[in-house]
Scaffold this active site. Structure first.
Site, PDB file in Angstrom:
ATOM      1  N   GLN A 211      -7.433   1.736 -19.939  1.00 50.52           N
ATOM      2  CA  GLN A 211      -8.352   2.864 -20.166  1.00 50.52           C
ATOM      3  C   GLN A 211      -7.587   4.162 -19.648  1.00 50.52           C
ATOM      4  OE1 GLN A 211     -11.147   1.624 -16.921  1.00 50.52           O
ATOM      5  NE2 GLN A 211     -11.521  -0.203 -17.983  1.00 50.52           N
TER       6      GLN A 211
ATOM      7  N   HIS B 166      -9.708   2.004 -14.595  1.00 49.47           N
ATOM      8  CA  HIS B 166     -10.556   3.005 -13.524  1.00 49.47           C
ATOM      9  C   HIS B 166      -9.762   4.076 -13.088  1.00 49.47           C
ATOM     10  CE1 HIS B 166     -12.671  -1.175 -11.798  1.00 49.47           C
ATOM     11  NE2 HIS B 166     -12.938  -1.008 -13.106  1.00 49.47           N
TER      12      HIS B 166
ATOM     13  N   GLU C 115     -24.517   2.854 -11.482  1.00 50.68           N
ATOM     14  CA  GLU C 115     -25.202   3.771 -10.886  1.00 50.68           C
ATOM     15  C   GLU C 115     -24.984   5.211 -11.128  1.00 50.68           C
ATOM     16  OE1 GLU C 115     -23.996   1.639  -6.315  1.00 50.68           O
ATOM     17  OE2 GLU C 115     -23.550   3.501  -6.725  1.00 50.68           O
TER      18      GLU C 115
ATOM     19  N   TYR D 298     -20.472   6.489  -0.775  1.00 48.82           N
ATOM     20  CA  TYR D 298     -21.396   5.998  -1.857  1.00 48.82           C
ATOM     21  C   TYR D 298     -21.371   4.354  -1.772  1.00 48.82           C
ATOM     22  CZ  TYR D 298     -23.203  10.622  -3.018  1.00 48.82           C
ATOM     23  OH  TYR D 298     -23.768  11.795  -2.825  1.00 48.82           O
TER      24      TYR D 298
ATOM     25  N   TYR E 153     -17.171 -10.064 -10.969  1.00 51.74           N
ATOM     26  CA  TYR E 153     -17.305 -10.754 -12.450  1.00 51.74           C
ATOM     27  C   TYR E 153     -17.333 -12.358 -12.177  1.00 51.74           C
ATOM     28  CZ  TYR E 153     -16.632  -6.165 -14.167  1.00 51.74           C
ATOM     29  OH  TYR E 153     -16.646  -4.669 -14.668  1.00 51.74           O
TER      30      TYR E 153
END
Length: 364
Positions: A82, A146, A238, A248, A259
């Site tokens: 990513q 991430h 979210e 949060y 997972y």
């Protein structure tokens, strides 16, 4: 939680670069604008025309009048999984400053970290000049997941950058690291004196909020409030209204599961930790997000449009409390990575699955 009230049912008319679909707001025209892309990650607009598109593999492209070309002079980009060249942001004063802001994965001791660079676009629009990195997350991590990595210009000119926890879950609760946070900096990379943790000895002073997992979408509402959309694990994606100094919850609370199916943390709530404005279960793998102005569709004013990488659609959310009201889906919406509003109120989106960028307007 399955709040879905309605779906867009798609009617594809004819062939070629423009097709129609139906929606609650009436027929919508979807026009193919930029093709031949690999993994487009972000879109933004130059004030005098021209569309900027980032490619995950490290290219910044400028599209104008049906032609695209690569812009040189970019910082060194770490490309894996990513990680790569991620967001692009054109500030409000571009006509004077000619600055562009880019988030990217940067090589770092111990792996790679989310970073923000700024450079000036030369007059020939062929390269960035005077490029410098003005923010870099405090710790690098191995692996390619991430990074978060949206950058948003606040009404006061400050910059918000979303930073993923890089797969290191506990780091999202560690104020001594930037992982799993939204950071807020001045335009030159310095720390605003009114940030919430500037006087806390062991905290990173750039942190605005923390306890995030992987916020890959961020947008301002009409009042200038910051919202993020972030990936959960198995369930628990979210949307959050991001407020200064708030926690949060990740990985202590979540509406999803690991997972493996195992429980995450301590449940869905805990004192001192924020609740999402909305969550999806099952996960949609959310990406870019825009809060719409209502320019071309007055009935959509203030609605959220969120791309989905998993279900190949754009989710529209509205109301208070926020709920999902429609899903826009069709051949063009394969792995929607970014959703933005153009200068004229058209909605543009980038499709990884199609390797293309599309423009959505009301049909005639």
């Amino acid at each position: 939680m399955k709040p879905l009230a309605a779906l867009f049912f798609v009617i594809w008319a004819g062939t070629g670069s423009a097709q129609n679909m139906s929606s609650e707001a009436g027929p919508v025209r979807v026009e193919e604008m930029i093709t031949g892309l690999d993994v487009p990650w972000a879109i933004d607009f130059l004030p005098q025309g021209g569309v900027l598109v980032t490619e995950l593999s490290g290219e910044l492209l400028l599209w104008r009048n049906g032609e695209k070309r690569e812009i040189g002079g970019l910082p060194d980009v770490w490309v894996s999984g990513q990680g790569g060249l991620l967001d692009v942001m054109v500030p409000r004063d571009f006509d004077e400053s000619r600055e562009l802001f880019l988030t990217f994965a940067k090589d770092h001791p111990g792996g790679a970290a989310t970073a923000l660079a700024v450079g000036r676009l030369n007059e020939s629009e062929t390269a960035l000049e005077e490029v410098r990195t003005i923010f870099e997350a405090s710790s690098g991590n191995s692996g390619g997941r991430h990074f978060g990595s949206r950058v948003v210009e606040a009404p006061d000119g400050k910059l918000f950058i979303t930073v993923g926890e890089r797969g290191d879950r506990p780091s999202a609760q560690d104020l001594s690291r930037h992982n799993g946070s939204v950071v807020r900096i001045n335009r030159d990379g310095t720390v605003p004196t009114d940030n919430p943790f500037v006087d806390q000895a062991e905290a990173r002073p750039e942190i605005w909020s923390y306890g995030h997992r992987n916020p890959q979408g961020a947008a301002l509402d009409a009042q200038g409030n910051l919202w993020t959309v972030e990936h959960g694990a198995r369930g628990g994606d979210e949307i959050n209204r991001v407020r200064e100094g708030r926690n949060y919850g990740w990985p202590v609370i979540s509406y999803g599961r690991h997972y493996s199916g195992a429980k995450i943390g301590e449940g869905t709530s805990k004192p001192g930790m924020e609740q999402p404005a909305f969550y999806w279960d099952p996960s949609i793998a959310p990406s870019g997000m825009v809060i719409y102005s209502g320019a071309l569709w007055p009935e959509w004013k203030g609605d959220f449009f969120v791309g989905s990488l998993k279900f190949d659609m754009i989710s529209r959310l509205s109301g208070d409390p926020l709920r999902e009201t429609e899903r826009l889906e069709g051949p063009q919406t394969q792995r929607v990575r970014d959703v933005v509003e153009g200068p004229d109120g058209a909605i543009w989106f980038a499709s990884e699955g199609q390797g293309a960028v599309y423009r959505m307007t009301p049909a005639d």
